[in-house]
Scaffold this motif. Structure first.
Motif, PDB file in Angstrom:
ATOM      1  N   GLY A  91       1.091  -1.053  -0.043  1.00  0.00           N
ATOM      2  CA  GLY A  91      -0.006   0.290   0.269  1.00  0.00           C
ATOM      3  C   GLY A  91       1.230   1.057  -0.129  1.00  0.00           C
ATOM      4  O   GLY A  91       1.863   1.183  -0.982  1.00  0.00           O
ATOM      5  N   ALA A  92       0.504   1.780   1.160  1.00  0.00           N
ATOM      6  CA  ALA A  92       1.167   3.653   0.890  1.00  0.00           C
ATOM      7  C   ALA A  92       2.683   2.675   2.474  1.00  0.00           C
ATOM      8  O   ALA A  92       2.988   4.434   2.469  1.00  0.00           O
ATOM      9  N   LYS A  93       2.864   1.707   2.676  1.00  0.00           N
ATOM     10  CA  LYS A  93       4.194   1.977   3.371  1.00  0.00           C
ATOM     11  C   LYS A  93       5.386   1.086   2.442  1.00  0.00           C
ATOM     12  O   LYS A  93       4.824  -0.059   1.927  1.00  0.00           O
ATOM     13  N   LEU A  94       6.510   1.724   2.486  1.00  0.00           N
ATOM     14  CA  LEU A  94       7.437   0.969   2.212  1.00  0.00           C
ATOM     15  C   LEU A  94       8.219  -0.052   3.389  1.00  0.00           C
ATOM     16  O   LEU A  94       8.504   0.550   4.449  1.00  0.00           O
ATOM     17  N   LYS A  95       7.988  -1.431   3.608  1.00  0.00           N
ATOM     18  CA  LYS A  95       9.200  -1.768   4.577  1.00  0.00           C
ATOM     19  C   LYS A  95      10.984  -2.087   3.985  1.00  0.00           C
ATOM     20  O   LYS A  95      10.898  -2.410   2.919  1.00  0.00           O
ATOM     21  N   VAL A  96      11.457  -1.681   4.771  1.00  0.00           N
ATOM     22  CA  VAL A  96      12.807  -1.836   4.471  1.00  0.00           C
ATOM     23  C   VAL A  96      13.576  -3.029   5.936  1.00  0.00           C
ATOM     24  O   VAL A  96      13.614  -2.466   6.584  1.00  0.00           O
ATOM     25  N   ARG A  97      14.212  -3.921   5.497  1.00  0.00           N
ATOM     26  CA  ARG A  97      14.901  -4.663   6.190  1.00  0.00           C
ATOM     27  C   ARG A  97      16.551  -4.580   5.373  1.00  0.00           C
ATOM     28  O   ARG A  97      16.772  -4.790   4.188  1.00  0.00           O
ATOM     29  N   LYS A  98      17.804  -4.713   6.329  1.00  0.00           N
ATOM     30  CA  LYS A  98      19.475  -4.365   6.041  1.00  0.00           C
ATOM     31  C   LYS A  98      19.427  -5.825   5.476  1.00  0.00           C
ATOM     32  O   LYS A  98      19.298  -6.442   6.537  1.00  0.00           O
ATOM     33  N   ILE A  99      19.798  -6.822   4.769  1.00  0.00           N
ATOM     34  CA  ILE A  99      20.236  -8.239   4.109  1.00  0.00           C
ATOM     35  C   ILE A  99      21.696  -8.372   5.598  1.00  0.00           C
ATOM     36  O   ILE A  99      22.771  -8.017   5.362  1.00  0.00           O
ATOM     37  N   ILE A 100      21.848  -9.301   5.693  1.00  0.00           N
ATOM     38  CA  ILE A 100      22.626  -9.813   7.095  1.00  0.00           C
ATOM     39  C   ILE A 100      23.959 -10.424   5.921  1.00  0.00           C
ATOM     40  O   ILE A 100      23.431 -10.865   4.460  1.00  0.00           O
ATOM     41  N   GLY A 101      24.985  -9.703   6.199  1.00  0.00           N
ATOM     42  CA  GLY A 101      26.113  -9.705   5.475  1.00  0.00           C
ATOM     43  C   GLY A 101      26.591  -8.633   4.695  1.00  0.00           C
ATOM     44  O   GLY A 101      27.629  -8.078   3.820  1.00  0.00           O
ATOM     45  N   ALA A 102      25.529  -7.413   4.676  1.00  0.00           N
ATOM     46  CA  ALA A 102      25.880  -6.280   3.520  1.00  0.00           C
ATOM     47  C   ALA A 102      26.540  -5.157   4.519  1.00  0.00           C
ATOM     48  O   ALA A 102      26.092  -5.223   5.730  1.00  0.00           O
ATOM     49  N   SER A 103      27.896  -5.195   4.438  1.00  0.00           N
ATOM     50  CA  SER A 103      28.931  -4.573   5.172  1.00  0.00           C
ATOM     51  C   SER A 103      28.409  -3.582   5.680  1.00  0.00           C
ATOM     52  O   SER A 103      28.429  -2.307   6.531  1.00  0.00           O
ATOM     53  N   ASN A 104      28.069  -2.512   4.777  1.00  0.00           N
ATOM     54  CA  ASN A 104      27.712  -1.418   4.520  1.00  0.00           C
ATOM     55  C   ASN A 104      26.012  -0.546   5.843  1.00  0.00           C
ATOM     56  O   ASN A 104      25.515  -1.491   5.277  1.00  0.00           O
ATOM     57  N   PRO A 105      26.554   0.567   6.559  1.00  0.00           N
ATOM     58  CA  PRO A 105      25.196   0.511   7.467  1.00  0.00           C
ATOM     59  C   PRO A 105      24.198   1.506   5.873  1.00  0.00           C
ATOM     60  O   PRO A 105      24.041   1.597   4.772  1.00  0.00           O
ATOM     61  N   VAL A 106      22.657   1.231   6.552  1.00  0.00           N
ATOM     62  CA  VAL A 106      21.892   1.831   5.904  1.00  0.00           C
ATOM     63  C   VAL A 106      21.240   2.688   7.643  1.00  0.00           C
ATOM     64  O   VAL A 106      20.517   2.613   8.248  1.00  0.00           O
ATOM     65  N   PHE A 107      21.452   3.878   6.683  1.00  0.00           N
ATOM     66  CA  PHE A 107      20.816   5.325   7.048  1.00  0.00           C
ATOM     67  C   PHE A 107      20.059   5.636   7.356  1.00  0.00           C
ATOM     68  O   PHE A 107      19.195   5.765   5.785  1.00  0.00           O
ATOM     69  N   HIS A 108      18.504   6.104   8.426  1.00  0.00           N
ATOM     70  CA  HIS A 108      17.599   6.558   8.285  1.00  0.00           C
ATOM     71  C   HIS A 108      16.923   7.412   9.425  1.00  0.00           C
ATOM     72  O   HIS A 108      17.776   7.460  10.608  1.00  0.00           O
ATOM     73  N   ALA A 109      17.684   8.765   9.347  1.00  0.00           N
ATOM     74  CA  ALA A 109      16.245   9.638  10.488  1.00  0.00           C
ATOM     75  C   ALA A 109      17.805   9.928  11.406  1.00  0.00           C
ATOM     76  O   ALA A 109      17.668  10.581  11.911  1.00  0.00           O
ATOM     77  N   ARG A 111      20.168   8.070  11.929  1.00  0.00           N
ATOM     78  CA  ARG A 111      20.953   6.884  12.336  1.00  0.00           C
ATOM     79  C   ARG A 111      21.030   5.874  11.544  1.00  0.00           C
ATOM     80  O   ARG A 111      20.311   5.456  10.104  1.00  0.00           O
ATOM     81  N   SER A 112      22.223   4.958  12.209  1.00  0.00           N
ATOM     82  CA  SER A 112      22.451   3.309  10.996  1.00  0.00           C
ATOM     83  C   SER A 112      21.027   2.282  11.452  1.00  0.00           C
ATOM     84  O   SER A 112      21.216   2.307  12.864  1.00  0.00           O
ATOM     85  N   VAL A 113      20.546   1.357  10.489  1.00  0.00           N
ATOM     86  CA  VAL A 113      19.365   1.131  11.599  1.00  0.00           C
ATOM     87  C   VAL A 113      19.242  -0.293  10.379  1.00  0.00           C
ATOM     88  O   VAL A 113      19.386  -0.042   9.275  1.00  0.00           O
ATOM     89  N   ASP A 114      18.241  -1.139  10.913  1.00  0.00           N
ATOM     90  CA  ASP A 114      18.661  -2.739   9.872  1.00  0.00           C
ATOM     91  C   ASP A 114      17.234  -3.151   9.801  1.00  0.00           C
ATOM     92  O   ASP A 114      16.895  -3.249   8.374  1.00  0.00           O
ATOM     93  N   SER A 123      12.683   8.686   3.040  1.00  0.00           N
ATOM     94  CA  SER A 123      13.685   8.862   2.427  1.00  0.00           C
ATOM     95  C   SER A 123      15.270   7.715   3.427  1.00  0.00           C
ATOM     96  O   SER A 123      15.223   7.678   5.295  1.00  0.00           O
ATOM     97  N   PHE A 124      16.238   6.838   2.387  1.00  0.00           N
ATOM     98  CA  PHE A 124      17.252   6.165   3.315  1.00  0.00           C
ATOM     99  C   PHE A 124      18.729   6.759   2.350  1.00  0.00           C
ATOM    100  O   PHE A 124      18.503   7.137   1.146  1.00  0.00           O
ATOM    101  N   VAL A 125      19.846   6.096   3.192  1.00  0.00           N
ATOM    102  CA  VAL A 125      21.317   6.672   2.535  1.00  0.00           C
ATOM    103  C   VAL A 125      21.836   5.311   2.327  1.00  0.00           C
ATOM    104  O   VAL A 125      22.090   4.606   3.929  1.00  0.00           O
ATOM    105  N   ILE A 126      22.324   5.034   1.661  1.00  0.00           N
ATOM    106  CA  ILE A 126      23.446   3.616   1.391  1.00  0.00           C
ATOM    107  C   ILE A 126      24.453   4.352   0.145  1.00  0.00           C
ATOM    108  O   ILE A 126      24.732   5.175   0.101  1.00  0.00           O
ATOM    109  N   GLY A 127      25.747   4.668   1.716  1.00  0.00           N
ATOM    110  CA  GLY A 127      27.115   5.066   1.058  1.00  0.00           C
ATOM    111  C   GLY A 127      26.582   7.389   0.655  1.00  0.00           C
ATOM    112  O   GLY A 127      26.061   7.900   1.365  1.00  0.00           O
ATOM    113  N   HIS A 128      26.611   7.082  -0.358  1.00  0.00           N
ATOM    114  CA  HIS A 128      26.604   8.532  -1.402  1.00  0.00           C
ATOM    115  C   HIS A 128      24.945   8.605  -2.046  1.00  0.00           C
ATOM    116  O   HIS A 128      25.301   9.714  -2.320  1.00  0.00           O
ATOM    117  N   THR A 129      24.278   7.618  -1.591  1.00  0.00           N
ATOM    118  CA  THR A 129      23.223   8.062  -2.264  1.00  0.00           C
ATOM    119  C   THR A 129      21.840   7.616  -1.364  1.00  0.00           C
ATOM    120  O   THR A 129      21.784   7.071  -0.117  1.00  0.00           O
TER     121      THR A 129
END
Length: 646
Positions: A91-109, A111-114, A123-129
């Motif tokens: 629907g109008a919601k996106l669930k984001v889950r960092k996959i085990i083994g991905a070394s670089n963090p996912v930033f949201h708000a 903070r680094s969150v999984d 939005s969320f950020v990985i590296g420079h994107t």
């Protein structure tokens, strides 16, 4: 200021009440409680405007963001793993889950969150994107589904020059900021944001403004427009997609401003159906930016009738409602093109300064630079400088390669600085090596002296950092080869990609000499023509020459006399550095070499004992004499064969 991992606020310029001057207000992108949409999208935006894509997210079907999936890969992002994050739109919601083994963090708000949930606008950020979740409540516009045109107007370039602005003070006040907008922009993305805000401030009638780029190449007809940046006056009204038909007509076909006014959809009147183009706009015009530095760029302005009759947008320019808006946009396009071109020329000059000395730059800055860069034969001196210990440092720092790369870049910077400061040109970088040369495009009678001064400067610089265990270049050494002779030098390549280089036997010889510094255990080796010029022209207090040995290099039949270029003799009473040789030491080695060449190895061995024991340069003669039991082999011709390249 937006925190890391959040969408920045977007600034707008609006008119203050009764002032006639612009004022600033800001708004944030806020998620809406209820949405009417056909699909949800993910927008990826990298460090430059050209690093971006938009993808439609399937509903309730997980997708994996990462390099393993061609559709969900991000080619410009080095920190994205093969499988980095799982995304599920429900629907109008996106669930984001960092996959085990991905070394670089996912930033949201910030903070680094999984794992987390996003609403539209989040939005969320990985590296420079930055990845932004949004709704796609529109159908892509294509020539096949655009509404019918009520009229199309083409504006010849400068056709409106004779017509004065109706609101000149406001327009000129906004326009006067353009040079500062371009010069103070921190990067291309910042420039595009500022330009769009400025156009919205100057064109009061506009509801949305975009800077677009028309795709080039054989597949351009099937590609969507590139939106370099866009914004609209009011938030919360969704996305929009410019008319590719309009941009193509303006940028590629007419190469001048084109205005489209759209008519009603079949079966309705303009008043019954006032918004006829996708994105709810009634008119739009596109002005091309005439500049090589902005290929395919256009300034796209769109708006609504807002109660006005369409006829007022189709009237002659003297009374046309859009005349000032078109005139203002054309002026912005002209100034933008001119200033961007100057900016690019300055950047190119800056690039040239990294490869050429000031004297050469004066030639290239003249009126006939292309002719000055044409390849031609010239008498040149070539210097090859290779960084020792690089492979070992890479192995030791396998888990911190960026740090190693930074150190190598600093080492290449030391080489480059010495070559350019002694009037040389940089021909190439070969991994951890640099090649410089003298004698082109200007004839240089002192080319050998300049090359030798550069080589000695490089040696001294690396010896200095080698005494400081805390220096980033501690542990690195260099090997340098210098040769003089005839070669072809100049610019080679295609119009799209070219470089200045030098080639010929003398280049190969300089490279061979650099390789031989490993075998002969000295920092700098030179060929006979260079050695002769040093003895004749290089001041004794700058550098000296030691005739080293006569060798047959690996893979060659012709023997070669090689010499070492060494610093001046230590001053009387000064503390001598390790390996420093006095003039008496050089005389002893020269006597040893003469005896060695004529086959009197006992005498040669005695003379070598008069040379300081920490001199590595004498080791080749000493070891060869001992290997052969101090007896020259039958048919001795004075030549030592080298069994490998080094």
């Amino acid at each position: 200021m937006a925190r890391f991992g959040e969408l920045p606020r977007r600034g707008k310029l609006e008119n203050g009440p009764g002032t006639g001057r612009p004022k600033w207000y800001t708004h944030s992108i806020r998620p809406r409680a209820t949405l009417s949409f056909r699909a949800m999208i993910l927008i990826a935006q990298g460090p430059t405007p050209f690093d971006s894509w938009r993808r439609v997210l399937p509903n309730d079907v997980p997708v994996v963001l990462g390099r393993d999936s061609p559709e969900w890969a991000v080619p410009w992002e080095p920190f994205l793993a093969r499988r980095h994050a799982e995304l599920t739109a429900r629907g109008a919601k996106l669930k984001v889950r960092k996959i085990i083994g991905a070394s670089n963090p996912v930033f949201h708000a910030g903070r680094s969150v999984d794992h987390f949930d996003l609403l539209p606008g989040g939005s969320f950020v990985i590296g420079h994107t930055t990845f932004t979740f949004g709704d796609a409540a529109y159908e892509p516009v294509s020539p096949g589904n655009e509404p019918p045109l009520l009229d199309m107007r083409t504006v010849a370039h400068h056709e409106l020059d004779r017509l004065a602005f109706r609101d000149a003070p406001h327009r000129l006040d906004v326009l006067s900021r353009l040079p500062d907008v371009i010069s103070s922009a921190t990067d291309d993305a910042d420039l595009l944001r500022r330009l769009v805000d400025m156009l919205l401030a100057g064109i009061r009638r506009a509801d949305a403004v975009a800077i677009v780029s028309l795709p080039a190449g054989a597949d351009a007809a099937h590609e969507r427009l590139k939106l370099l940046h866009w914004d609209r006056r009011l938030s919360g009204e969704g996305d929009f997609e410019p008319s590719k038909r309009l941009v193509t007509a303006a940028v590629a076909e007419q190469k001048q401003t084109v205005l489209h006014v759209w008519g009603a959809t079949p079966g309705s009147s303009l008043r019954d159906d006032p918004f006829t183009l996708q994105g709810r706009f009634d008119w739009a015009f596109c002005t091309p930016v005439h500049c090589d530095a902005c290929p395919g760029w256009g300034l796209y302005v769109a708006g609504r009738f807002n109660g006005a009759e369409p006829a007022t947008l189709l009237a002659p320019w003297e009374s046309n409602e859009l005349r000032d808006d078109v005139k203002f946009t054309e002026l912005v396009g002209d100034i933008l093109g001119a200033l961007r071109q100057v900016q690019v020329l300055r950047e190119r000059q800056g690039v040239f300064r990294r490869f050429f000395s000031p004297g050469v730059m004066n030639v290239l800055s003249g009126g006939d630079a292309p002719r000055a860069l044409e390849p031609r034969e010239a008498d040149v001196t070539v210097l090859f400088c290779d960084l020792r210990g690089f492979s070992r440092k890479v192995e030791e720092g396998a888990d911190r390669l960026l740090e190693v790369l930074t150190r190598v870049s600093a080492a290449l910077g030391l080489m480059t600085q010495n070559i350019l400061s002694h009037r040389g040109a940089i021909a190439d970088f070969l991994g951890d090596a640099a090649m410089g040369f003298w004698g082109w495009p200007l004839e240089q009678p002192g080319k050998v002296e300049y090359a030798c001064r550069a080589a000695l400067g490089i040696r001294a610089a690396f010896e200095a950092v080698g005494r400081d265990a805390g220096h980033p270049l501690y542990g690195f050494r260099v090997g340098i080869g210098i040769a003089s002779g005839r070669a072809v030098a100049g610019g080679i390549g295609t119009p799209e990609q070219a470089k200045v280089t030098v080639f010929g036997p003398v280049v190969n010889l300089a490279s061979r000499l650099q390789d031989m510094t490993k075998l002969l255990r000295v920092p700098i080796l030179i060929d006979e023509p260079t050695a002769d010029a040093v003895r004749e022209k290089l001041p004794h207090d700058v550098g000296r020459v030691r005739r080293m040995v006569k060798v047959r290099p690996y893979g060659l039949e012709t023997p070669l006399v090689v010499s070492e270029l060494i610093p001046p003799a230590p001053a009387p009473g000064a503390e001598a550095t390790e390996g420093a040789l006095s003039d008496a030491d050089l005389a002893a080695y020269d006597a040893a070499l003469d005896a060695f060449l004529r086959g009197d190895w006992n005498a040669a061995y005695k003379h070598l004992h008069r040379v300081p024991p920490d001199d590595r340069g004498k080791d080749v003669l000493t070891e060869f004499i001992l290997k052969n039991n101090r007896t020259p082999p039958p048919g001795w011709d004075g030549v030592i064969p080298l069994g490998s390249k080094g």
